[in-house]
Design a protein around this motif. Structure first.
Motif, PDB file in Angstrom:
ATOM      1  N   TRP A  48      95.193   8.819  71.346  1.00 29.77           N
ATOM      2  CA  TRP A  48      95.515  10.209  71.068  1.00 29.77           C
ATOM      3  C   TRP A  48      94.783  10.713  69.829  1.00 29.77           C
ATOM      4  O   TRP A  48      94.232  11.820  69.826  1.00 29.77           O
ATOM      5  N   GLY A  49      94.761   9.930  68.767  1.00 29.39           N
ATOM      6  CA  GLY A  49      94.122  10.368  67.527  1.00 29.39           C
ATOM      7  C   GLY A  49      92.640  10.651  67.706  1.00 29.39           C
ATOM      8  O   GLY A  49      92.093  11.582  67.115  1.00 29.39           O
ATOM      9  N   SER A  50      91.986   9.860  68.534  1.00 27.62           N
ATOM     10  CA  SER A  50      90.561  10.079  68.806  1.00 27.62           C
ATOM     11  C   SER A  50      90.350  11.385  69.555  1.00 27.62           C
ATOM     12  O   SER A  50      89.420  12.145  69.254  1.00 27.62           O
ATOM     13  N   LEU A  51      91.212  11.642  70.539  1.00 26.41           N
ATOM     14  CA  LEU A  51      91.097  12.891  71.302  1.00 26.41           C
ATOM     15  C   LEU A  51      91.373  14.098  70.420  1.00 26.41           C
ATOM     16  O   LEU A  51      90.686  15.115  70.502  1.00 26.41           O
ATOM     17  N   ASP A  52      92.365  13.979  69.565  1.00 29.33           N
ATOM     18  CA  ASP A  52      92.720  15.079  68.664  1.00 29.33           C
ATOM     19  C   ASP A  52      91.555  15.398  67.722  1.00 29.33           C
ATOM     20  O   ASP A  52      91.205  16.563  67.523  1.00 29.33           O
TER      21      ASP A  52
END
Length: 173
Positions: free
Chosen positions: A99-103
């Motif tokens: 999720w953090g990478s996508l964000d």
């Protein structure tokens, strides 16, 4: 930093606002790579999609496409390790983008869109659909790892009696 740039800084001179530094920052480099990757993704669509016709559904398709290159194990609901923070054995659950990478990716693409002439009102990376998708990914990945996502509440003002700043430091022997 280049010698000339260092000399300019030491002498107090500055570059004109249009000049970019000799070597872009890591963030700027990544933003340019991400922008180029997204542009290539749109060109490879059949039929190809121009940036002016790009919308949030294209962005969502791009994010789903990127999942195949992820490195984060996300347990499926039927997996015996679903909800376990540290599973004791390997499983066949897929690797996904964290999720953090996508964000972070969406943040960079959102900025790149506007820097490349896109209007903030039409930014496909800033739509509610993208925010909802990212929230769902975040919540699902947290549950799959056994760490339920709870929104942090703002701390109320503490009374002086609750404050630990006046207590002596703890010592460990």
């Amino acid at each position: 930093m280049s010698i000339d740039r260092g000399k300019d800084l030491a002498e107090g001179s500055s570059r004109s606002p249009g000049d970019a530094p000799a070597t872009p920052s890591r963030y700027e480099s990544q933003k340019r790579r991400d922008w180029n990757t997204f542009g290539q993704y749109l060109k490879n669509q059949r039929p190809s999609v121009s940036l002016s016709h790009c919308n949030s559904s294209h962005v969502l398709d791009f994010l789903r496409y990127l999942d195949q290159f992820g490195k984060t194990k996300v347990h499926l609901q039927g997996c015996m390790f679903y909800g376990q923070p540290e599973p004791p054995a390997p499983c066949t659950c897929p690797l996904r983008q964290a999720w953090g990478s996508l964000d972070a990716l969406i943040g960079r693409l959102r900025a790149a869109y506007e820097e490349n002439g896109g209007a903030p009102e039409t930014n496909p990376f800033a739509t509610g659909a993208i925010r909802v998708y990212l929230r769902e990914v975040k919540e699902y990945q947290a549950k799959a790892r056994g760490i339920p996502y709870k929104k942090k509440k703002k701390k109320a003002n503490q009374s002086p009696a609750d404050d630990d700043s006046n207590s002596p430091p703890m010592r460990f022997s």
